[in-house]
Scaffold this active site. Structure first.
Site, PDB file in Angstrom:
ATOM      1  N   HIS A   4      -3.993   0.434   8.213  1.00  0.00           N
ATOM      2  CA  HIS A   4      -3.843   0.132   9.714  1.00  0.00           C
ATOM      3  C   HIS A   4      -3.081   1.517  10.618  1.00  0.00           C
ATOM      4  O   HIS A   4      -2.513   1.833  10.887  1.00  0.00           O
ATOM      5  CB  HIS A   4      -2.503  -0.665   9.652  1.00  0.00           C
ATOM      6  CG  HIS A   4      -2.754  -2.634   9.529  1.00  0.00           C
ATOM      7  ND1 HIS A   4      -3.226  -3.216  10.372  1.00  0.00           N
ATOM      8  CD2 HIS A   4      -3.318  -2.913   8.027  1.00  0.00           C
ATOM      9  CE1 HIS A   4      -4.094  -4.047   9.983  1.00  0.00           C
ATOM     10  NE2 HIS A   4      -4.210  -4.016   8.997  1.00  0.00           N
ATOM     11  N   ASP A  54      -5.275  -6.145  12.241  1.00  0.00           N
ATOM     12  CA  ASP A  54      -6.307  -8.034  12.186  1.00  0.00           C
ATOM     13  C   ASP A  54      -6.283  -9.023  13.062  1.00  0.00           C
ATOM     14  O   ASP A  54      -5.125  -9.102  13.617  1.00  0.00           O
ATOM     15  CB  ASP A  54      -4.655  -8.384  11.204  1.00  0.00           C
ATOM     16  CG  ASP A  54      -4.179  -7.447  10.098  1.00  0.00           C
ATOM     17  OD1 ASP A  54      -5.177  -7.143   9.270  1.00  0.00           O
ATOM     18  OD2 ASP A  54      -3.351  -7.374   9.817  1.00  0.00           O
ATOM     19  N   ALA A 109       0.649  -1.264   0.042  1.00  0.00           N
ATOM     20  CA  ALA A 109      -0.002  -0.269   0.062  1.00  0.00           C
ATOM     21  C   ALA A 109       0.927   1.162  -0.045  1.00  0.00           C
ATOM     22  O   ALA A 109       2.088   1.793   0.409  1.00  0.00           O
ATOM     23  CB  ALA A 109      -0.799  -0.157   1.102  1.00  0.00           C
ATOM     24  N   GLU A 117     -10.457 -10.096   2.900  1.00  0.00           N
ATOM     25  CA  GLU A 117      -9.448 -10.814   4.115  1.00  0.00           C
ATOM     26  C   GLU A 117     -10.068 -10.221   5.435  1.00  0.00           C
ATOM     27  O   GLU A 117     -11.093  -9.683   6.264  1.00  0.00           O
ATOM     28  CB  GLU A 117      -8.821  -9.449   4.132  1.00  0.00           C
ATOM     29  CG  GLU A 117      -8.118  -8.672   3.210  1.00  0.00           C
ATOM     30  CD  GLU A 117      -6.940  -7.795   3.469  1.00  0.00           C
ATOM     31  OE1 GLU A 117      -6.321  -7.015   4.282  1.00  0.00           O
ATOM     32  OE2 GLU A 117      -5.726  -7.433   2.831  1.00  0.00           O
ATOM     33  N   HIS A 150      -9.332  -9.124   8.444  1.00  0.00           N
ATOM     34  CA  HIS A 150      -9.203  -7.101   9.378  1.00  0.00           C
ATOM     35  C   HIS A 150      -9.736  -7.094   9.563  1.00  0.00           C
ATOM     36  O   HIS A 150     -11.329  -6.677   8.094  1.00  0.00           O
ATOM     37  CB  HIS A 150      -8.399  -7.308   6.905  1.00  0.00           C
ATOM     38  CG  HIS A 150      -8.273  -5.529   6.991  1.00  0.00           C
ATOM     39  ND1 HIS A 150      -7.240  -4.135   8.039  1.00  0.00           N
ATOM     40  CD2 HIS A 150      -8.784  -4.123   7.223  1.00  0.00           C
ATOM     41  CE1 HIS A 150      -6.993  -3.316   7.508  1.00  0.00           C
ATOM     42  NE2 HIS A 150      -8.108  -3.405   7.883  1.00  0.00           N
TER      43      HIS A 150
HETATM   44 ZN   LIG Z   1      -5.139  -5.358   7.881  1.00  0.00          ZN
END
Ligand SMILES: [Zn+2]
Length: 267
Positions: free
Chosen positions: A172, A179, A165, A229, A232
């Site tokens: 984050h 997570d 990213a 995900e 997450h």
């Molecule tokens: Zn994450």
């Protein structure tokens, strides 16, 4: 509805957003299966006025919208929206939960309100038979920049954009993401298989009760820009989390983004 559709010249790299940082962790972590999670390049088409929400303007260097409410629990970042350069969240703290990262590690941190909610969620999960583990929370702006820039230097821009990213665009960095995994099953650690475990299903069906959403749900890759995900979690507060859960939508859709394929629903 004469809204202008613009094509953002952004070829979305579909990837595991948490992958790079995870590989930095000492111990017996599983490397995410990058090859299997890279789907394809897609063009994301959005309406300018809706993209512009909560934005202070466009970053001339990156072409991304800079968010104007980074301290809000409603802050909204993705591959087109970045935090202000150097942003650091206030009130980072450590929840009283089980962690993978060692004492003193940034990954144990979240914003205070989110950390309190995480504690409640983990306690409730425990009472209902699931021992959750907090794997990776806060990540600094500089840390994300180092990860991204070293990837550019080593592998080139295209590869970096695919697997890291850009600094400012990782959730984050907001201090509102964590997570999670389940104790005693490292095979599903930051793997999509976590979503199929009893613990993963509990998280999916209960996180909203504590103000969290599964930020990158299955089947929403074209909207979020990220592969599924199930691990997450993003704190958005109870009201928004309940709404997003009940409507089966993403944060993008919550803020009114529309994408090709969703046009019919509007008429
Ligand atoms: Zn994450």
């Amino acid at each position: 509805m004469k809204k202008t559709l613009i094509t953002v010249g952004l070829l979305l790299a579909i990837l595991v957003g948490c992958a790079t940082e995870t590989n930095q962790v000492e111990g017996s972590f599983h490397s995410p299966k990058r090859g299997s999670t890279f789907v394809k390049k897609e063009k994301l088409v959005i309406r300018r006025e809706e993209t512009n929400i909560y934005s202070q303007g466009i970053d001339p260097e990156t072409g991304l919208y800079i968010v104007d409410n980074p301290d809000s629990i409603m802050v909204y970042v993705n591959k087109m929206r970045e935090l202000p350069e150097g942003y650091a969240p206030p009130d980072l703290t450590e929840a009283d939960v089980l962690y993978y990262a060692p004492v003193g590690d940034n990954r144990r941190l979240m914003r205070e309100e989110a950390a309190t909610a995480l504690e409640k969620m983990f306690q409730t999960a425990d009472q209902e038979g699931y021992t959750l583990v907090a794997v990776s929370g806060y990540r600094t702006y500089d840390r994300q920049r180092v990860i991204y820039e070293s990837n550019v230097a080593n592998n080139g821009q295209a590869h970096a954009d695919r697997y890291s990213a850009k600094p400012g665009t990782s959730e984050h960095q907001t201090g509102l993401a964590m997570d999670v995994s389940v104790q005693g099953n490292d095979a599903v650690l930051l793997e999509q298989g976590f979503g199929g475990t009893d613990a993963g299903m509990w998280v999916k069906e209960n996180a909203h009760r504590f103000g969290f959403i599964v930020r990158y749900p299955e089947g929403k890759t074209a909207i979020t820009g990220y592969s599924y995900e199930p691990w997450h979690l993003r704190y958005v507060g109870n009201e928004i989390a309940e709404d997003i859960y009940n409507r089966g939508i993403t944060l993008e859709e919550y803020f009114g983004f529309h994408y090709p394929g969703s046009e019919e629903e509007e008429n």
